[in-house]
Design an enzyme around this catalytic site. Structure first.
Site, PDB file in Angstrom:
ATOM      1  N   GLU A   1       9.894   1.968  10.913  1.00 16.72           N
ATOM      2  CA  GLU A   1       8.649   2.040  10.524  1.00 16.72           C
ATOM      3  C   GLU A   1       7.985   2.785  12.001  1.00 16.72           C
ATOM      4  O   GLU A   1       7.493   4.357  11.885  1.00 16.72           O
ATOM      5  CB  GLU A   1       7.517   1.048  10.232  1.00 16.72           C
ATOM      6  CG  GLU A   1       8.055   0.695   8.394  1.00 16.72           C
ATOM      7  CD  GLU A   1       6.409  -0.264   8.769  1.00 16.72           C
ATOM      8  OE1 GLU A   1       6.925  -0.319   7.624  1.00 16.72           O
ATOM      9  OE2 GLU A   1       6.126  -0.834   9.540  1.00 16.72           O
TER      10      GLU A   1
ATOM     11  N   THR B   1       0.824  -1.299  -0.197  1.00 14.58           N
ATOM     12  CA  THR B   1       0.025  -0.293  -0.017  1.00 14.58           C
ATOM     13  C   THR B   1       1.109   1.145   0.211  1.00 14.58           C
ATOM     14  O   THR B   1       0.646   2.070  -0.852  1.00 14.58           O
ATOM     15  CB  THR B   1      -0.552  -0.209   1.316  1.00 14.58           C
ATOM     16  OG1 THR B   1      -1.248  -1.464   1.472  1.00 14.58           O
ATOM     17  CG2 THR B   1      -1.886   1.023   1.400  1.00 14.58           C
TER      18      THR B   1
HETATM   19  O1  LIG Z   1       4.171  -3.336   8.527  1.00 12.29           O
HETATM   20  C1  LIG Z   1       4.678  -3.358   7.085  1.00 12.29           C
HETATM   21  C2  LIG Z   1       6.112  -3.218   6.692  1.00 12.29           C
HETATM   22  O2  LIG Z   1       6.647  -3.579   7.962  1.00 12.29           O
HETATM   23  C3  LIG Z   1       3.423  -2.941   6.410  1.00 12.29           C
HETATM   24  O3  LIG Z   1       2.619  -1.403   6.293  1.00 12.29           O
HETATM   25  C4  LIG Z   1       2.116  -4.120   7.005  1.00 12.29           C
HETATM   26  O4  LIG Z   1       2.284  -5.133   6.519  1.00 12.29           O
HETATM   27  C5  LIG Z   1       1.107  -3.888   5.261  1.00 12.29           C
HETATM   28  O5  LIG Z   1       1.479  -4.397   4.249  1.00 12.29           O
HETATM   29  P1  LIG Z   1       0.596  -4.430   3.317  1.00 12.29           P
HETATM   30  O6  LIG Z   1      -0.009  -2.734   3.191  1.00 12.29           O
HETATM   31  O7  LIG Z   1       1.452  -5.051   1.897  1.00 12.29           O
HETATM   32  O8  LIG Z   1      -0.558  -4.369   3.042  1.00 12.29           O
END
Ligand SMILES: O=C(CO)[C@H](O)[C@H](O)COP(=O)(O)O
Length: 235
Positions: free
Chosen positions: A103, A29
């Site tokens: 993050e 995303t």
């Molecule tokens: O925390 C994360 C990575 O460490 C991502 O934001 C989370 O896994 C969501 O990923 P996606 O947008 O592919 O569903």
């Protein structure tokens, strides 16, 4: 699903203004956000970004988004990132992509964190998604034991597994650590569990993001919902 992720990313991009310093999240995303941001930069928008992973760094470079680090600057205006689960208090589980440590550092350095997701990530209670816990490989047996004790103290339990990469080897984070994924099912008190895990020496960080998200942009079949956090950041 990919279309919904892109719609959420596009809505978050509306919050970006000229001159902003941005945290750039990780995952499928967040990748849409980086791509859309790159288009705006090509059209003249002046921003600078701090990526939350080496994967996002590569994406941002490919899309022409200028980058810096949290050594060069100490504060960000907005971080835009995905999540694995979002609850009604805007507590999150993150780290499905393994980037939880950077993050969280980037989100904590930001005035606002906007979470972007398709609405399948919206849950009444966190915990169905396995909770990622980033650990130091040294002393892992003792760390796992301490994690189990923390789980028991917080009224949760479940299987733990060291995350493997697609090639079958242990997954190693950008920081050189390992991840233990814990299948907890339901986390009734995520703030207490977050505190208990943070107190364990071998735990570098965990995927519970408590009080960090300012808003969530959720894209679903019925359109886009923007949910604002009621309490101030950090509460
Ligand atoms: O925390 C994360 C990575 O460490 C991502 O934001 C989370 O896994 C969501 O990923 P996606 O947008 O592919 O569903």
């Amino acid at each position: 699903m990919d279309q919904l992720k892109r719609q959420a990313a596009a809505r978050a991009l509306e919050e970006v203004r000229d001159g902003m310093q941005l945290g750039l999240g990780t995952g499928s995303t967040a990748k849409h956000f980086v791509e859309l941001l790159g288009e705006r930069v090509a059209a003249g928008l002046k921003v600078i970004g701090v990526p939350t992973s080496e994967a996002t760094r590569a994406d941002a470079e490919r899309c022409g988004v200028p980058l810096t680090t949290l050594d060069e600057i100490d504060h960000l205006d907005i971080t835009v990132d995905g999540a694995d689960e979002i609850d009604p208090e805007l507590n999150l589980i993150k780290g499905g992509g393994g980037a939880l440590l950077r993050e969280k550092i980037v989100a904590a350095a930001s005035d606002r964190m906007i979470v972007i997701a398709d609405d399948s990530k919206w849950v009444p209670t966190l915990g169905k998604f396995p909770l990622p816990i980033e650990v130091i490989p040294f002393g892992l047996g003792a760390t796992r034991h301490a994690i189990e004790k923390a789980f028991a103290a917080c009224g949760v339990s479940g299987q733990m597994a060291v995350r493997k990469a697609k090639d079958g080897h242990v997954f190693v984070t950008d920081g050189g650590h390992w991840i233990v994924d814990a299948q907890l099912g339901r986390i009734a008190d995520p703030a207490s569990l977050a505190r208990a895990l943070s107190a364990i020496p071998g735990v570098v960080e965990h995927g519970l993001f408590i009080g960090l998200a300012s808003s969530a942009v959720l894209a679903g079949g019925e359109g886009i919902r923007v949910i604002e956090r009621r309490k101030p950041k950090g509460d």
